[in-house]
Enzyme design. Structure first.
Site, PDB file in Angstrom:
ATOM      1  N   GLU A 183      12.661   3.616  -7.791  1.00  0.00           N
ATOM      2  CA  GLU A 183      11.335   3.709  -8.398  1.00  0.00           C
ATOM      3  C   GLU A 183      10.780   5.116  -8.295  1.00  0.00           C
ATOM      4  O   GLU A 183      10.236   5.664  -9.252  1.00  0.00           O
ATOM      5  CB  GLU A 183      10.379   2.723  -7.725  1.00  0.00           C
ATOM      6  CG  GLU A 183       8.970   2.765  -8.319  1.00  0.00           C
ATOM      7  CD  GLU A 183       8.015   1.798  -7.627  1.00  0.00           C
ATOM      8  OE1 GLU A 183       7.115   1.290  -8.295  1.00  0.00           O
ATOM      9  OE2 GLU A 183       8.170   1.578  -6.425  1.00  0.00           O
ATOM     10  N   SER A 185       3.972  -4.671 -13.807  1.00  0.00           N
ATOM     11  CA  SER A 185       4.137  -4.218 -15.190  1.00  0.00           C
ATOM     12  C   SER A 185       5.044  -5.158 -15.972  1.00  0.00           C
ATOM     13  O   SER A 185       6.098  -5.565 -15.483  1.00  0.00           O
ATOM     14  CB  SER A 185       4.737  -2.809 -15.215  1.00  0.00           C
ATOM     15  OG  SER A 185       3.900  -1.894 -14.536  1.00  0.00           O
ATOM     16  N   GLN A 195       9.146  -6.163 -11.373  1.00  0.00           N
ATOM     17  CA  GLN A 195       9.235  -5.946  -9.919  1.00  0.00           C
ATOM     18  C   GLN A 195       7.989  -6.521  -9.256  1.00  0.00           C
ATOM     19  O   GLN A 195       6.874  -6.085  -9.533  1.00  0.00           O
ATOM     20  CB  GLN A 195       9.343  -4.447  -9.636  1.00  0.00           C
ATOM     21  CG  GLN A 195       9.241  -4.050  -8.187  1.00  0.00           C
ATOM     22  CD  GLN A 195       9.102  -2.551  -8.037  1.00  0.00           C
ATOM     23  OE1 GLN A 195       9.723  -1.779  -8.756  1.00  0.00           O
ATOM     24  NE2 GLN A 195       8.268  -2.116  -7.121  1.00  0.00           N
ATOM     25  N   GLU A 214      -1.308   9.660  -1.215  1.00  0.00           N
ATOM     26  CA  GLU A 214      -1.350   9.767   0.244  1.00  0.00           C
ATOM     27  C   GLU A 214       0.016   9.466   0.865  1.00  0.00           C
ATOM     28  O   GLU A 214       0.469  10.165   1.784  1.00  0.00           O
ATOM     29  CB  GLU A 214      -2.407   8.811   0.801  1.00  0.00           C
ATOM     30  CG  GLU A 214      -3.851   9.173   0.457  1.00  0.00           C
ATOM     31  CD  GLU A 214      -4.234   8.818  -0.977  1.00  0.00           C
ATOM     32  OE1 GLU A 214      -5.309   9.266  -1.427  1.00  0.00           O
ATOM     33  OE2 GLU A 214      -3.469   8.094  -1.641  1.00  0.00           O
ATOM     34  N   SER A 239       3.743  -5.432  -4.905  1.00  0.00           N
ATOM     35  CA  SER A 239       2.371  -5.224  -4.419  1.00  0.00           C
ATOM     36  C   SER A 239       1.564  -6.510  -4.401  1.00  0.00           C
ATOM     37  O   SER A 239       1.744  -7.397  -5.247  1.00  0.00           O
ATOM     38  CB  SER A 239       1.654  -4.192  -5.286  1.00  0.00           C
ATOM     39  OG  SER A 239       2.260  -2.927  -5.167  1.00  0.00           O
TER      40      SER A 239
END
Length: 405
Positions: free
Chosen positions: A246, A163, A128, A374, A131
């Site tokens: 996810e 990953s 995936q 967060e 990011s």
């Protein structure tokens, strides 16, 4: 909440347990020594193929895409029984847990026919690609660019924390195709061949010594428009499908991760000035705190299972599990290693302290993967508690007008 299986669920559980005992006998105990990456990949592929041949893959997926068309409870029961063993499963957790559901939800019939079956059989590994160095929690801030060139797109940019990218055949890639649209509206998702010219994967060395994550660079990578997932500009909508899967995939406690029982065993072996550490009130209190956290997560997950068994969908309160699991693992491991003093730095392979040391180093990443603490607390605050959302001043601003941090 009803913790018991229905008669039909109990029958299925017995069937699954018998099959696993017959086919995973070599994995009923942990390996005598850790597998190298090549052996892990080979064993993972062999186990996935065996599950496929027995009809234990894609349990909840529609039959028309190669799944079994069963209920979520069937998948949960299989996962629970499989987790009693040490079979290798992590290689496919991203591809089958996140990527392929996105492919068969938003892909064309041609893409579904090409990719889903091979993934189910374990023949191809997926990653995936979301990011970026300046776009993690705020995923809509990505800057990897895709420019249309006839029937293809030219991609340039960088992804990070991917990953198994170094072992993947394909990935799902979110890009920015319109810099003049607001940041959530100018995105487009593609399937990318990880072996294509211009794709460079650089493993990131972790402090544990392993390299599970990677940086991925794209330099003039050409992707056919036929490999687009969803409409141009609908990348955020497509990405939400992936993120939903996810959060569910990473929300629970990892298999065989140390818990309060491990802490008890370690505390028995550590001698302090007043005797075994287990006899100290502060140590007992920390063990109790860990137990309470573990049981709270267990009951929250049981609540989700009860909802699934009745045909309902678990709500955003499932974000609580990941927040608690990651922090509890890190705090528990830190306490145990501090208690062990110098022994916590040099540990015996296979010992409880080694498991806690690995848990301490790995749990920091768990607090980031699949949504940071967060972000998940914001979800809980807004969607569970009904508190007002954060102000988002750049929500409708053209992305080209937003200054990077």
């Amino acid at each position: 909440m009803d913790f018991n299986d229905t008669p039909a669920e109990a029958e299925y559980r017995a069937q699954v347990r018998a099959w696993i005992e017959a086919n995973a006998s070599e994995y009923l105990a942990p390996p005598e020594k850790p597998w190298g990456l090549d052996e892990f990949v080979a064993r993972s592929k062999a186990w996935q193929a065996k599950k496929h041949d027995a009809g234990y893959v894609g349990l909840t997926w529609p039959k028309e895409v190669g799944g079994q068309g069963l209920s979520p409870m069937h998948q949960i029961i299989f996962n629970q029984e499989e987790s009693r063993t040490y079979v290798p499963t992590g290689l496919y957790s991203i591809g089958l847990g996140m990527c392929i559901p996105t492919v068969f939800t938003h892909g064309t019939p041609e893409l579904i026919a090409r990719y889903v079956g091979k993934a189910l059989r374990g023949e191809e590994v997926w990653c995936q690609l979301f990011s970026e160095p300046v776009a993690g929690s705020d995923l809509a801030s990505i800057r990897t660019r895709a420019v249309r060139d006839g029937d293809s797109w030219i991609v340039n940019g960088q992804k990070v924390w991917t990953s198994f990218a170094h072992r993947s055949d394909f990935g799902i890639l979110v890009t920015r195709t319109d810099f003049n649209a607001p940041k959530h509206k100018g995105l487009t998702m593609f399937i990318v061949d990880m072996k294509a010219p211009g794709v460079e994967v650089r493993p990131i060395r972790q402090m544990s010594g392993s390299s599970d994550f990677n940086e991925v660079f794209f330099t003039d990578v050409r992707i056919p428009d036929a490999h687009r997932l969803g409409a141009e500009g609908d990348g955020w909508k497509v990405a939400l499908t992936t993120l939903m899967h996810e959060r569910l995939a990473v929300g629970g406690k990892p298999r065989h991760a140390p818990g309060y029982k491990t802490l008890i065993e370690v505390a028995k072996t550590i001698e302090t000035d007043t005797g075994p550490a287990l006899e100290r009130a502060d140590v007992r209190q920390r063990i109790a705190d860990t137990y309470i956290a573990d049981e709270g997560v267990k009951l929250t997950q049981m609540r989700a299972l009860s909802a699934l068994s009745k045909g309902a969908i678990p709500g955003p309160e499932q974000s609580i599990a990941k927040v608690v699991v990651a922090k509890t693992m890190q705090d528990m491991a830190a306490f145990a290693l501090d208690l062990a003093e110098g022994s916590g730095l040099s540990v015996t392979p296979g010992s409880d302290l080694e498991k806690l040391q690995a848990s301490y180093m790995w749990s920091a990443g768990l607090r980031i993967a699949g949504g940071t603490d967060e972000i998940l607390r914001n979800i809980i605050a807004e969607r569970v508690l009904g508190l007002p959302g954060d102000l988002r001043g750049d929500k409708d601003t053209p992305f080209s007008a937003i200054k990077p941090l």
